[in-house]
Design an enzyme around this catalytic site. Sequence first.
Site, mmCIF file in Angstrom:
data_model
loop_
_atom_site.group_PDB
_atom_site.id
_atom_site.type_symbol
_atom_site.label_atom_id
_atom_site.label_comp_id
_atom_site.label_asym_id
_atom_site.label_seq_id
_atom_site.Cartn_x
_atom_site.Cartn_y
_atom_site.Cartn_z
ATOM 1 N N HIS A 162 -38.976 2.316 53.680
ATOM 2 C CA HIS A 162 -38.367 2.071 52.371
ATOM 3 C C HIS A 162 -37.108 1.232 52.580
ATOM 4 C CE1 HIS A 162 -40.444 6.009 50.992
ATOM 5 N NE2 HIS A 162 -41.212 4.966 50.736
ATOM 6 N N GLU A 183 -35.151 13.164 57.012
ATOM 7 C CA GLU A 183 -34.342 12.629 55.922
ATOM 8 C C GLU A 183 -32.862 12.713 56.293
ATOM 9 O OE1 GLU A 183 -35.434 11.332 53.148
ATOM 10 O OE2 GLU A 183 -37.463 12.101 52.785
ATOM 11 N N GLU A 233 -33.390 2.479 51.992
ATOM 12 C CA GLU A 233 -32.860 3.587 52.790
ATOM 13 C C GLU A 233 -32.282 3.036 54.089
ATOM 14 O OE1 GLU A 233 -36.180 6.251 53.066
ATOM 15 O OE2 GLU A 233 -36.303 6.481 50.890
ATOM 16 N N HIS A 243 -36.129 8.468 57.364
ATOM 17 C CA HIS A 243 -35.911 8.112 55.953
ATOM 18 C C HIS A 243 -34.469 8.414 55.559
ATOM 19 C CE1 HIS A 243 -40.091 7.446 54.279
ATOM 20 N NE2 HIS A 243 -40.363 7.903 55.494
#
Length: 1021
Positions: A820, A1002, A823, A917
């Site tokens: 992504h 994350e 990010e 991420h």
Amino acid sequence: MEYRYGRRYYQSAVSPEPPEKSGKEVMSKGSSGMEVILASLENTRDVPTTLNILYILSELLTVGRGRRVGVFVSKGGTGILFQILIGASKELPPSEELMLQLHSLLAKVGPKDRKFGVKARLSGALNVTVNLTKQNLQNTKLLLPCLQVLRVYSTNSVNAISLGKNGVVEIMFKIVSPYSKKNTSLLKVALDALGALLKSKTNARRAVDGGHVHILLALYQDWHRNDTRHRHMLIRKGLLVCLRNITNIKLGRKAFIDADGMRILYNSSTECLPVRTLDPLINTSSLIMRKCFPKNRLPLPTIKSAFHYQLPHIPAAGPVAQLYSQPPGGRKILQLCDRPLKKVDDVVDESDNEETDADTENDTENEEDEKDQNTANDDIETDLNKLHPKKNPGRPFEELRVYERFFLELSEDFQGYNFESSKSASTTSSSFSSSRIATQQKDSPPAGSISSHSCSPLTPLELDTIHLTKDQEAHIPSPDTQQEGALNSGQGGRGLKQDGSPVNATRHIQSPLLLGGIATRRVEGGSGSNLGSECGSEDTALLLPLHDPDLYVEMVKGTHSVPQYAEVAYPDYFGHVPPTFREPLQERVYGVQRSKIFQDIERLIHPNDIVDKVVYDLDIPSCPVVEDDGESLKFNSQFESGNLRKAVQVRKYEYDLVLNSDINSNHYHQWFYFEVSGMRVGATYRFNIINSEKSNSQFNYGTDICYYKNHFARSSIAAGGQKGKSYYTMTFSTSFSHKDDVCYFAYHYPYTYSTLKMHLSKLEAYRTPHIYLRQDVLCETLGGNSCPLLTITAMPESNSNDHICQFRNRPLIFLSARVHPGETNASWVMKGTLEFLMGSSPLAGSLRESYIFKIVPMLNPDGVVNGNHRCSLSGEDLNRQWQNPNLELHPTIYHTKSLLQYLAHIQRAPLVYCDYHGHSRKKNVFMYGCSVKETVWQSNISATSSDLQEDLGYRALPKILSQIAPAFSMGSCSFVVERSKESTARVVVWREIGVQRSYTMESTLCGCDQGKYKLKTGGSD
């Protein structure tokens, strides 16, 4: 005397216990006392006796914190009261005292009985109360309990409609108007009942048709003007609640605007601002004004991206297919991909002013957090067949065999390597490694054409061959010189919006940075990383060992972008030098969001103050920077990873900013990165990003950055078919310390694709004789950019059989990041990972000796380069394509999955797979994994013990990290498998490749709330 006598009589009849204990005995569970009272009440036909029983019940139910009322309801008391009420209404005239006591008791019982409204309607009590109210409008003693009961009746939506048909709405308006301070308690109850009635859209229309919006506004003005000591705030709040419910319908909003409601509420709220106790009035007024603010369209010709990339083929279904299948319409013609396309007016639709009740009623100043999908039960996978990992390589080994050349370490014998000399001279090792890399790259499979039909050689961009000295420019082989076997070779510029050849190594960089004299400010004789004192920064070589400004510029020349960017941003050139101290979290000023919302409302009230001047517009490709007289800021986003589509000057020091959609999509507005110049010292500038899409954000918490729903309509085309949605504003204010400075704003510290290439090139400096490092080009992206693949492990101690066997049989750990583009913190974490693995610490050495690390540091280079937030050039989220990736549309995912499939075929599946991420709403660092047992526990499915058998090893890595990493939060981890995530890397690698320890890691974009990195407000660290 009669009441006292009756009470004593009943106490003795119910229980022989002393009077002071009788109340508790009667109401206790299991006691027959309440049943006796209710039976007597039901069977008596004598009004005085009935009244005595009602008096007793009233006293009993007054105390007990609601528990006694619960017992009363459970014994059927509500129905008995309704039965007596119906019977009493048939007497002519009915007993006023009996009606008074019955309604007083019903008002106490009603809120505790969930079926109170249904019982009232079915028994006919609804009409009895309505008729009694109509007959006693001047009898305040009886009117008050009647209104209290009507208030409870109205909480039932069916009852509310029925009461509206019976004229109760009009009755309520007769009671609340005109303005009077007499019987304020009665007025408060009437307003509560009216507010409940107006939740019904039918009743709201009835109020509008009766002209009552103007009456409510006039009443509110009167109470605001006369309640100078703020003793009747609940009445004022009740009037606002009525207005709030009426304005839930379009007709009500129009009536509110026509009655000058915006100005009335704005002026009254402004006068209330100094008094904090009036915040409930201000917040409700603000909500009403925001809701009634006329919906505007975004100042765009289309919500599609300003840039267009023609795909090799269009997917059969999905959002991209819908985007390409939109019927032509509108009047304006856009020039896209060298051919005229009629524009579809996708910015607004007929439903933009129709908001649902959920949109309006739940829209508060700080909306509740969205429920995390990982805890939503309706998203949990309940199919046990899907929950049990089943290795499914998917492709025949003959096709996957070509990936063997990416795993030379599994067959390397090091017979040509001199281990003795490497121990004394690192140059020998470096020379060997470089030649090894070059040899491997020449033999590597053709990127993008890897199949059983074509295995022609590839000459990738060899980042490790770039050398930069003070007197010699770096030379980078142009991607255009790659052999024909490479994916999209010679087609890097395909589908570009503008005419011209693709970006290549010889393209001239027309950058204000480079043409502005940076080179003249260099220290004579200094290295590429040393900056002159005039730049005012420390030596970047000390702070950023992998950064070299000149090398970065050279890397930019080889980066392909759809808009053909020809500029370099200062932060990327200098390398994002962090402050040498911990910055405090900016403290949120009380009422800052409210004041900004009021400034937005002023646009409607004082339209002459609005400049409305476009100063930057990417939809004008020939001249996006609009020339002016120097009174406006200058904006720019035409550099790698930049995202700003349009800037509109609203007031002298305020600008509305519109973000660009991801290419080949019409949404995903979150990542931004733009340049501002031409500022004045001392002025406070306000910037409003007006097309954010998420309903909540961390911007709402802890800073003076504000985030709230705005008045720009979001069409159903952009909202996935949902109608009546609005965009959100992310607004912040800042001042500048230097005149005519150049400043940059970004969602997070940018990390460009060119930065990655530079870091990988400089990573060679970390190599020692004991480190095995190989850099390959996995494939080429749609946009013609290379996707790097790294292999890091330790060199064997010698070329003896034992040492070579240990080298080849080390478990593999597979890491990936930046699928992504928005990010960016994932890339910074990956940078730290690479530096650590290449470092000299004993722990890094131990990891290298124990494992082979295969790393894809950037899965979505095209999205990163072009400033996307979520998607690649295909307009799709690549982390939802792992189940069935397309070779042409998703090459990086296709080839990365193929690497894992190859490893599964040769029985060398990774021990760990981890995809890096960033998370925009949760704090700390945490992991998502996959577990059958924990998924079943979170759902309602039945499973046998054999279904739940699994190794708990999936928890080992997160548990270790929680013990050694201060930022890691085990409590935020989840190991539940969700249906919505079945196409993500984590789930597919777990399910198809059979990697038990398959994770998404994350990293927060908004700081930590635990441990040594816990954010604090104020002046502390």
